[in-house]
Scaffold this motif. Structure first.
Motif, short mmCIF file in Angstrom:
data_model
loop_
_atom_site.label_atom_id
_atom_site.label_comp_id
_atom_site.label_asym_id
_atom_site.label_seq_id
_atom_site.Cartn_x
_atom_site.Cartn_y
_atom_site.Cartn_z
N ASP A 1 0.65 -1.17 0.11
CA ASP A 1 -0.01 0.04 -0.01
C ASP A 1 1.06 1.19 -0.02
O ASP A 1 1.88 1.27 0.72
N GLN B 1 -13.18 6.49 -3.41
CA GLN B 1 -13.40 7.03 -1.83
C GLN B 1 -14.02 8.33 -1.79
O GLN B 1 -15.02 8.55 -1.09
N HIS C 1 -8.72 6.95 -5.96
CA HIS C 1 -8.44 5.87 -5.22
C HIS C 1 -9.97 5.60 -4.52
O HIS C 1 -10.83 6.26 -4.73
N ARG D 1 -12.70 2.90 -2.42
CA ARG D 1 -13.10 2.37 -0.86
C ARG D 1 -12.32 0.90 -0.67
O ARG D 1 -12.36 0.53 0.43
N GLU E 1 -8.96 0.12 -1.09
CA GLU E 1 -7.84 0.38 -0.59
C GLU E 1 -8.32 0.90 0.77
O GLU E 1 -7.18 0.90 1.86
N HIS E 2 -9.14 1.93 0.87
CA HIS E 2 -9.18 2.61 2.20
C HIS E 2 -9.75 1.68 3.04
O HIS E 2 -9.20 1.60 4.35
N SER E 3 -10.42 0.41 2.81
CA SER E 3 -10.91 -0.46 3.74
C SER E 3 -9.61 -1.44 4.34
O SER E 3 -9.54 -1.81 5.42
N ASP F 1 -10.54 4.84 10.71
CA ASP F 1 -11.28 5.42 9.62
C ASP F 1 -10.95 6.55 9.26
O ASP F 1 -10.45 6.95 7.99
N ASP G 1 -7.04 6.77 8.44
CA ASP G 1 -6.66 6.38 6.93
C ASP G 1 -6.87 7.58 5.88
O ASP G 1 -6.23 7.96 5.11
N TYR G 2 -8.29 7.82 5.99
CA TYR G 2 -8.70 8.77 4.83
C TYR G 2 -8.14 10.13 4.77
O TYR G 2 -7.98 10.50 3.68
N ARG H 1 -4.72 9.35 2.99
CA ARG H 1 -5.05 8.59 1.72
C ARG H 1 -5.56 10.03 0.83
O ARG H 1 -5.05 9.89 -0.26
N ASP H 2 -6.44 10.33 1.46
CA ASP H 2 -7.03 11.59 0.46
C ASP H 2 -5.94 12.77 0.27
O ASP H 2 -5.91 13.22 -0.74
#
Length: 509
Positions: A13, A42, A55, A57, A59-61, A225, A228-229, A232-233
């Motif tokens: 990742d 996402q 990206h 949901r 890879e977010h999960s 949650d 990560d976002y 990632r975002d």
């Protein structure tokens, strides 16, 4: 931790590096209901502003699962470090003795927390049916899930997550199913489900670990949650404002025990690391999620979804009319539902499904125009913008939903004589750093006058948190280019006056 031996697979990742997987997790990931998350972005339209924000949901999960386990490991390490310091028994020092089954359930809950999202994520919620309609078709398959949903309420994506988790679990072989209690997995995601506790026996004591597990995945103001976002975002949008040091957060967490229940707690000295996280989140909202073009497209999609439901009374639109099968292929309603979600990626739903619903609505011409603008990346013009910052807020102060509803209704009455119903959008965005603080079970360990430590809820810690509370109301008017000239200075002045009037009533500004 002993669970490391279960991690037989891996995925690379860009945010967290190598994410390791158990054999059971791989079984869930390989199911089509989870694989479909690869095709659910996402952030629905963020890529139309930041091109690399493609990206999903999926890879977010994976990231949420990874971080949930990292939080648990750090809780274990910190319980040793702080056991002597918090010698009054407030620290639970048996994390390492948690059954491997329960650790696996936590990881699966984190992995599957978003599996119920439909195409276009939250905006698909407008097509969700009431409990009674869904129960009529598949209630016999999942009676325990329907028991937790209030009568006459709309099905939410968390409820769909519970249904899909059951479907995948039922598809596994008997040996795989025996490795976990699937009800515990659902309970971690949806606290209203079944027993509302997960009791284990540690050193001859019965301990409820559900508050800890729930807080790890979803809680205020920090959870796996959100953690990560943000990273990632920020990474995929290319805007470096969602960055924070999660190692500092990990240093501040402690497993607290109170009345036979285990909680995720922050040390009082860790407030600054929480503030860093809150500020990063606020910056990302301001610079990325609130970007005017992103919000314009979201508002346009909202109008399409709303007008798709604007139909003749005898022709209602709901989840099951969306998934109506070919009459020549009889199948169960549950299979219809599953196939609908698997088939409908974001792109398929936008380009193939929505046009059909729009054609059958009472406003098909407007709907087609909006869809064409969405697909061809023609954002509506921003004709009005205002920001409201209420003063002297407390951490427990919620967003004023009555103000939002009143403002939308009043502005609609002002604008609708000048522009057709669905060709403009009043977009009101809000952000609350301490959203749902009164529901969270996260604790704050605070030193008392006798030198010991008290376990306080966050909502009881206003003297520490109030100064960091920030609620912003961002009000915008987006108008289709075909009607943007209808919004003149006189109308803008009326909008501003009405906004000021309502702000005065609700916030005493």
């Amino acid at each position: 931790m002993e669970f490391e031996k279960e991690l037989v697979g891996k995925i690379l990742d860009p945010i967290h590096g190598i994410i390791r997987l158990s054999a059971l997790e791989i079984c869930f990931i390989d199911h089509p209901l989870f694989q479909r998350l690869r095709n659910i972005k996402q952030n629905t339209f963020l890529y139309k502003v930041f091109p690399s924000a493609m990206h999903s949901r999926f890879e977010h999960s994976l990231g949420v699962m990874h971080l949930s386990y990292e939080i648990l490991k750090n809780l274990n390490l910190n319980s040793y470090r702080y056991k002597n310091k918090y010698s009054d028994g407030s620290v639970f020092d048996d994390i390492e003795n948690l059954p491997l089954t329960n650790i696996q359930e936590l990881r699966l809950a984190a992995l599957l927390h978003d599996i119920g999202h439909g195409p276009m994520s939250h905006q698909f919620d407008s097509f969700m049916c009431k409990k009674e309609e869904l129960a009529e078709h598949i209630g016999n398959d999942f009676p325990e899930i329907f028991n937790m949903i209030q009568d006459k309420s709309t099905i939410e994506h968390e409820h769909m997550s519970a249904i899909f988790i059951k479907i995948i679990y039922n598809s596994l072989d008997e040996m795989s199913r025996q490795k976990i209690n699937i009800d515990n997995v659902i309970n971690i995601i949806e606290s209203q489900y079944k027993n509302r506790k997960i009791v284990i026996n540690v050193n001859d004591l019965e301990i409820d670990i559900l508050p800890l597990f729930t807080s790890i995945i979803s809680s205020c103001p920090i959870d796996a949650d959100r953690m990560d976002y943000l990273l990632r975002d920020s990474y995929f949008s290319g805007v470096k404002c969602g960055i924070y040091d999660y190692n500092r957060l990990f240093m501040s967490i402690v497993p607290a025990i109170n009345n036979g229940r285990i909680f995720l707690a922050y040390k009082e000295s860790g407030i600054e690391s929480i503030v860093e996280f809150i500020n990063s989140r606020s910056s990302l909202f301001g610079q990325v999620y609130y970007h005017k073009t992103n919000r314009a497209f979201s508002a346009m999609l909202g109008n399409v979804c709303e007008l798709s439901r604007d139909r003749k009374p005898e022709d209602p639109l709901s989840l099951f009319t969306l998934s109506e099968p070919d009459a020549a292929i009889p199948e169960s309603k549950l299979k219809q539902l599953e196939d609908f979600y698997i088939t409908n990626s974001d792109d398929y739903f936008l380009n193939e499904q929505l046009p059909i619903f729009v054609d059958d609505s009472n406003y098909s011409e407007q709907g087609e125009t909006i869809l064409n603008d969405l697909i061809n990346r023609i954002p509506w013009s921003k004709k009005y913008e205002s920001k409201i910052y209420p003063r002297n807020l407390k951490a427990t102060d919620p967003i004023d939903k009555k103000f939002i509803v009143s403002l939308k209704n009043e502005l609609f009455e002002l604008i609708s004589p000048h522009i057709p119903k669905y060709m403009f959008a009043i977009d009101i965005m809000t952000d609350n750093a301490f959203k749902d603080i009164e529901k969270t079970e996260i604790k704050l360990l605070r030193k008392n006058l006798s030198g010991g430590y008290d376990i306080n809820t966050l909502s009881e810690s206003g003297d520490k948190l109030d100064k960091y509370q920030s609620i912003k109301y961002l009000i915008r008017l987006f108008v289709s280019d075909a009607y943007k000239d209808n919004v003149g200075n006189n109308l803008i002045e009326l909008i501003e006056n009405k906004k000021n009037e309502l702000v005065g009533v609700h916030f005493n500004l």
